[in-house]
Design an enzyme around this catalytic site. Structure first.
Site, short mmCIF file in Angstrom:
data_model
loop_
_atom_site.label_atom_id
_atom_site.label_comp_id
_atom_site.label_asym_id
_atom_site.label_seq_id
_atom_site.Cartn_x
_atom_site.Cartn_y
_atom_site.Cartn_z
N LYS A 163 -87.91 95.90 -35.16
CA LYS A 163 -88.67 97.11 -34.94
C LYS A 163 -90.17 96.84 -35.04
O LYS A 163 -90.53 95.90 -35.75
CB LYS A 163 -88.25 98.20 -35.92
CG LYS A 163 -88.65 97.90 -37.37
CD LYS A 163 -88.39 99.06 -38.26
CE LYS A 163 -89.57 99.95 -38.42
NZ LYS A 163 -90.60 99.49 -39.36
N LYS A 197 -78.89 95.11 -45.99
CA LYS A 197 -78.77 95.42 -47.43
C LYS A 197 -77.30 95.64 -47.77
O LYS A 197 -76.60 96.39 -47.08
CB LYS A 197 -79.59 96.68 -47.76
CG LYS A 197 -81.10 96.49 -47.55
CD LYS A 197 -81.85 97.76 -47.91
CE LYS A 197 -83.30 97.72 -47.46
NZ LYS A 197 -84.19 96.90 -48.26
N GLU A 231 -91.38 104.96 -51.67
CA GLU A 231 -91.99 103.68 -52.01
C GLU A 231 -93.19 103.92 -52.92
O GLU A 231 -93.87 104.94 -52.78
CB GLU A 231 -92.50 102.99 -50.74
CG GLU A 231 -91.42 102.71 -49.72
CD GLU A 231 -91.99 101.94 -48.54
OE1 GLU A 231 -91.90 100.72 -48.56
OE2 GLU A 231 -92.52 102.58 -47.61
N ASP A 250 -92.49 104.80 -38.43
CA ASP A 250 -92.24 103.58 -39.20
C ASP A 250 -90.84 103.58 -39.83
O ASP A 250 -90.23 102.53 -39.98
CB ASP A 250 -93.31 103.46 -40.30
CG ASP A 250 -93.32 102.10 -40.99
OD1 ASP A 250 -93.06 101.09 -40.31
OD2 ASP A 250 -93.59 102.04 -42.20
N HIS A 255 -84.77 103.08 -39.92
CA HIS A 255 -84.09 102.94 -41.21
C HIS A 255 -83.35 104.21 -41.65
O HIS A 255 -82.19 104.16 -42.03
CB HIS A 255 -85.09 102.56 -42.31
CG HIS A 255 -85.91 101.34 -41.99
ND1 HIS A 255 -85.41 100.29 -41.25
CD2 HIS A 255 -87.18 101.00 -42.31
CE1 HIS A 255 -86.35 99.36 -41.15
NE2 HIS A 255 -87.43 99.77 -41.77
C1 BG6 Z 1 -90.57 98.46 -42.92
C2 BG6 Z 1 -91.76 99.37 -42.81
O1 BG6 Z 1 -89.79 98.49 -41.76
O2 BG6 Z 1 -89.77 98.88 -44.03
C3 BG6 Z 1 -92.57 99.35 -44.08
O3 BG6 Z 1 -92.56 98.96 -41.71
C4 BG6 Z 1 -91.70 99.70 -45.27
O4 BG6 Z 1 -93.67 100.25 -44.01
C5 BG6 Z 1 -90.44 98.83 -45.28
O5 BG6 Z 1 -92.44 99.49 -46.44
C6 BG6 Z 1 -89.47 99.30 -46.33
O6 BG6 Z 1 -88.46 98.36 -46.48
P1 BG6 Z 1 -87.73 98.17 -47.85
O7 BG6 Z 1 -86.68 97.14 -47.57
O8 BG6 Z 1 -88.76 97.72 -48.85
O9 BG6 Z 1 -87.18 99.50 -48.20
#
Ligand code: BG6
Length: 504
Positions: A163, A197, A231, A250, A255
């Site tokens: 992505k 994951k 986050e 994003d 996700h």
């Molecule tokens: C990425 C985003 O795809 O996923 C980021 O571009 C984000 O902005 C990240 O921080 C989050 O991934 P994870 O695995 O830390 O939850």
């Protein structure tokens, strides 16, 4: 030749392959891909015949490139307290590492790649585009023109991309069309790292290998579903990327919709790529397309201002590096979506994600309808609380039922209790970057955990009304860094008589 196989119950070493890493000097390669390859090698999942070839414009020798990767991994592993690099494992992996200096837009680079394949002893090749997205179409077109994507019964050719797959429905369709001009869907491995994951993969196993779940997994028993990716990090060094992206693009069509699909999809007829991806595409395609007006009232955008996390003062988004002082990019989004199918009709799915929130917490909360109160009418119990199933993706991977139980004593009182399973209590967790399974699956031709074109386009189709609504009305709520988003994000649920599950 079959390039799409059913998921394996026993992992065999991957077949001999030449793996080209475009963007070899980038962060993705150093931080995630090569450490994941090392972990696979240590676990005996890469055969002798794997060659790793970095491709990038900087000049460096084969040995220099291998050394650079080794130094980086040494420092990463030390930093994370993982095992030290095993010199025997590393030297076996490093034997296969080399480098091609070349411009991604220059045809001669592709001739050099063809020569590398020709003397590799295997025709199998994977082209991993760990590059900026603007190169995806360009590189794919040149790989096609150079004949590098032509498969034979003896040799596969695969392309991996990450992505963002476009920035809206139109650009996503254009990218897919461009890729599909030079290769087939079976050759394309679109990565969403959330699918690497363990807990995300476990959602399917839990749902479909324990028959009890199916009995209540529907709108008769489930009141609503919450999906959160909170986050604590800000935009770090990625200000210029994030300015054009924002939290919605994003995180949501990729996700968060992957998590939604895992929770909401119908049981696939088999645990194989076509069946699983077909069901996922169907359920994402069933998300109700809001009108622009509905999208406006069912969404909240927020941006963090200065605040603090754990006693540390933090700047606001507009003060971050490479961010405009009057930026209107959202760092938080909360949405309500509905899935128009028999199983989920009437069950809202609330999604939220944000940067600089109070804790790191990615979780899915399934909120059950309260049981009928009738039996307890003449007791001290005023009303029955809703109960939950909480699936935590990170940081503490596992699942917990939040149920009601009788408090000891003569009066009939109830309390919340937890029935839980934490991964770390049951399984030995290997050091992992999250990319091991994805790389291994790509090398062995299993597309189950990769996104198909229709899945991507359905995701953008569901997100497009929000983008359109914000085009007309881009009002922004603010929240201090260290808080869980703006008040309006809470109100999105309160107006429906619900509340977000407490984070952390
Ligand atoms: C990425 C985003 O795809 O996923 C980021 O571009 C984000 O902005 C990240 O921080 C989050 O991934 P994870 O695995 O830390 O939850």
């Amino acid at each position: 030749m079959t390039h799409s196989i059913r998921r394996k119950s026993k992992a065999e070493p991957a077949p001999p392959t030449t793996l080209f890493l475009f963007g070899a000097h980038g962060d993705l390669v150093k931080r995630l891909l090569v450490p994941a390859l090392y972990n696979l090698k240590r676990n005996g999942l890469l055969g002798e015949g794997l060659r790793i070839i970095g491709v990038d414009h900087n000049a460096i020798s084969d040995e220099g490139f291998a050394q650079k990767l080794e130094d980086f991994i040494q420092s990463e592993m030390a930093g994370k307290g993982d095992h030290t690099l095993d010199p025997v494992v590393w030297s076996k992996l490093a034997k296969g590492i080399s480098y091609v200096q070349g411009d991604f837009l220059d045809d001669s680079t592709y001739q050099a790649l063809a020569a590398k394949i020709a003397d590799s002893g295997t025709g199998n090749a994977v082209f991993y585009l760990a590059t900026a997205p603007r190169f995806f179409s360009e590189v794919a077109r040149r790989l096609g023109a150079a004949g590098l994507l032509k498969e034979t019964p003896e040799a596969f050719r695969r392309v991996v991309i990450e992505k963002p797959f476009g920035s809206d429905l139109q650009t996503a369709e254009a990218l897919n069309a461009c890729l599909l001009k030079v290769m087939t869907e079976k050759q394309i491995y679109r990565i969403d790292h959330y699918l690497g994951k363990e807990t995300v993969q476990n959602i399917l196993v839990s749902r479909f290998s324990n028959s009890l779940f199916e009995a209540f997994w529907n709108n008769h028993y489930i009141d609503h579903v919450q999906i959160t990716a909170a986050e604590t990090v800000g935009v770090e060094t990625r200000g210029s990327f994030y300015e054009h992206t924002g939290a919605l693009r994003d995180m949501v069509p990729n996700h968060l919709f992957q998590l939604l699909a895992m929770v909401a999809m119908e049981p696939p007829a088999a645990f194989g790529a076509d069946a699983v991806r077909g069901e996922k595409a169907k359920v994402v395609g069933a998300i109700r397309p809001w009108t622009v007006e509905e999208a406006r009232t069912n969404s909240v955008r927020g941006q963090y201002v200065a605040g603090e996390i754990g006693g540390k003062a933090l700047p606001g988004y507009r003060q971050e590096d490479k961010v405009a002082p009057d930026s209107n990019t959202e760092t938080y989004v909360a949405l309500k979506v509905m899935i128009d199918n028999w199983r989920w009709v009437g069950v809202p799915f609330y999604l939220r994600t944000g940067k600089r929130m109070s804790v790191r917490d990615t979780e899915i909360v399934i909120c059950f309808k309260p049981a009928p109160y009738a039996q307890f009418r003449d007791t001290e119990v005023d009303e029955l609380q809703p109960t939950y199933l909480r699936i935590q993706i990170q940081p503490n991977e596992g699942m917990w039922f939040d149920l009601l139980a009788k408090r000891p004593g003569q009066a009939l009182k109830m309390d919340n209790i937890e029935l839980g399973f934490a991964y770390k209590d049951f399984f030995e967790m290997q050091p992992s970057t999250g990319y091991e399974t994805l790389i291994y699956d790509c090398l062995t031709g299993d597309q189950t955990l990769f996104q198909r074109a229709d899945n991507i386009e359905n995701g953008w189709r569901a997100v497009q009304p929000f983008l359109d609504a914000w085009q007309q009305d881009s009002s922004m709520q603010s929240y201090p860094a260290g808080e869980n988003g703006p008040k309006a994000g809470e109100e999105l649920l309160i107006r429906d008589g619900r509340v977000w599950h407490r984070l952390g």
